[in-house]
Design a protein around this motif. Structure first.
Motif, PDB file in Angstrom:
ATOM      1  N   ALA A  29      -5.790  -2.543  -7.193  1.00 33.63           N
ATOM      2  CA  ALA A  29      -5.617  -1.090  -7.311  1.00 33.63           C
ATOM      3  C   ALA A  29      -5.691  -0.610  -8.751  1.00 33.63           C
TER       4      ALA A  29
ATOM      5  N   LEU B  30       2.184   1.703  -3.481  1.00 36.86           N
ATOM      6  CA  LEU B  30       1.133   2.159  -4.392  1.00 36.86           C
ATOM      7  C   LEU B  30       0.857   3.646  -4.210  1.00 36.86           C
ATOM      8  N   ILE B  31       0.800   4.089  -2.972  1.00 39.52           N
ATOM      9  CA  ILE B  31       0.554   5.513  -2.719  1.00 39.52           C
ATOM     10  C   ILE B  31       1.691   6.358  -3.291  1.00 39.52           C
TER      11      ILE B  31
ATOM     12  N   ALA C 122       0.836  -1.204   0.000  1.00 40.69           N
ATOM     13  CA  ALA C 122       0.000   0.000   0.000  1.00 40.69           C
ATOM     14  C   ALA C 122       0.872   1.255   0.000  1.00 40.69           C
TER      15      ALA C 122
ATOM     16  N   ASP D  19       1.427   5.648  -7.490  1.00 36.41           N
ATOM     17  CA  ASP D  19       0.184   5.840  -8.230  1.00 36.41           C
ATOM     18  C   ASP D  19      -0.622   6.982  -7.604  1.00 36.41           C
TER      19      ASP D  19
ATOM     20  N   ARG E 115      -3.473   7.909  -8.013  1.00 37.43           N
ATOM     21  CA  ARG E 115      -4.892   7.597  -7.823  1.00 37.43           C
ATOM     22  C   ARG E 115      -5.149   6.889  -6.500  1.00 37.43           C
ATOM     23  N   THR E 116      -4.131   6.261  -5.936  1.00 40.29           N
ATOM     24  CA  THR E 116      -4.319   5.447  -4.739  1.00 40.29           C
ATOM     25  C   THR E 116      -4.457   6.321  -3.502  1.00 40.29           C
TER      26      THR E 116
ATOM     27  N   ILE F 153      -8.396   2.700  -0.500  1.00 35.64           N
ATOM     28  CA  ILE F 153      -8.229   1.495   0.304  1.00 35.64           C
ATOM     29  C   ILE F 153      -8.671   1.842   1.716  1.00 35.64           C
TER      30      ILE F 153
ATOM     31  N   THR G 213      -2.082  -5.220  -5.622  1.00 33.64           N
ATOM     32  CA  THR G 213      -1.645  -4.440  -6.778  1.00 33.64           C
ATOM     33  C   THR G 213      -2.648  -4.560  -7.928  1.00 33.64           C
TER      34      THR G 213
ATOM     35  N   ARG H 273      -8.740   5.782  -6.150  1.00 30.57           N
ATOM     36  CA  ARG H 273      -8.930   4.369  -5.821  1.00 30.57           C
ATOM     37  C   ARG H 273      -8.636   4.196  -4.331  1.00 30.57           C
TER      38      ARG H 273
END
Length: 291
Positions: A146, A12-13, A9, A16, A18-19, A67, A143, A65
């Motif tokens: 996401a 991803l942040i 996570a 990306d 969007r995350t 979480i 992943t 997106r």
């Protein structure tokens, strides 16, 4: 599994835009550094899980997106109405990531246990449910989730298998036999393999019970005898399996966490034994049921 989620996570942040991540105090300390860098996409609402889901739904409406993460009992049980309204009814997607599983948090009492979470999610349309059985399965599943906007529930546990199977979206045979098909979901694979040692059965594994691989089920259920072993409420996937093979004679055994509230703390191993989900209990149930 929890550390694999935190690492993935965070990446991803970072990578990306969007995350986004919405927390209700649980695991916030693990994301403190990332939150300093991305305060607009890592939000802690405090111990208000219903608000956490509402915020996640709002973020999804803006194109992010989100979480949302907490213990299963807080994330799903407590906030179920918000999941139903702010995500499902609004047609928005989010990734719900839980820890605690059915009774990983048993030392904290029944407030931290949730054997019914997957069955609750299953009442809502269109959800993908991942129940990884190994830490190595967590990052690929998160992943992939996401990268799209559909609703996903990722259920993490402290109970793990010995081997990661990244391709277990479909039923993956790991042992072959003739008398029955035994389906093990997520971290149930390890005790199932021990329980079925020496038995003439096929054991198949999946970490994705929704959508259930009904095509694979039909291909593997040659004998007409199917045992379904899930790490949450017993019978959660019975309706899916029964419908998939309704056109052929079959016998179905569904094992999982029973509906009995033990009114006890204890360890996860204690609860597994009481619900018959340890290797000895599983073997007793299977040998009694096998033709």
């Amino acid at each position: 599994m929890r550390q694999a989620f935190i690492d993935t996570a965070t990446a991803l942040i970072e990578e990306d835009p969007r995350t986004a991540l919405v927390l209700a105090d649980i695991s916030m300390s693990a994301f403190e550094d990332a939150a300093l860098k991305h305060p607009d996409r890592i939000l802690n609402v405090g111990i208000r899980e219903q608000l956490m889901i509402g915020v996640a739904g709002g973020l999804a409406l803006t194109g992010l997106r989100p979480i949302a993460h907490s213990y299963a009992t807080f994330l799903v049980d407590r906030a179920y109405e918000q999941i139903k309204l702010d995500l499902a009814h609004q047609g928005t997607g989010a990734i719900l990531v839980s820890v605690g599983a059915s009774y990983d948090g048993s030392s904290a009492g029944y407030t931290h246990m949730s054997p019914m979470d997957v069955q609750l999610i299953d009442t809502l349309p269109g959800w993908t449910v991942h129940v990884p059985g190994h830490p190595g399965e967590v990052s690929p599943l998160l992943t992939a989730a996401a990268a799209h906007d559909d609703p996903v529930y990722l259920r993490l546990s402290t109970q793990t298998n010995d081997i990661a199977y990244a391709d277990a979206h479909l039923l993956r045979p790991v042992r072959h036999g003739t008398k029955a098909l035994v389906v093990a979901v997520g971290p149930m694979l390890a005790p199932v393999l021990e329980a079925t040692r020496g038995l003439d059965v096929t054991v198949a594994y999946t970490h994705t019970p929704r959508p259930f691989d009904t095509t694979g089920l039909r291909a593997l259920a040659h004998s007409g005898n199917v045992a379904l072993i899930e790490p949450y409420l017993a019978g959660t996937s019975t309706h899916v399996v029964s419908a998939a093979i309704a056109d052929r004679p079959h016998r179905l055994l569904s094992l999982g966490v029973t509906r009995r509230d033990l009114h006890a703390y204890g360890t996860p191993a204690d609860h597994a034994r009481h619900h018959g989900l340890d290797p000895a209990g599983l073997r007793a149930s299977l040998t009694t049921w096998l033709p």
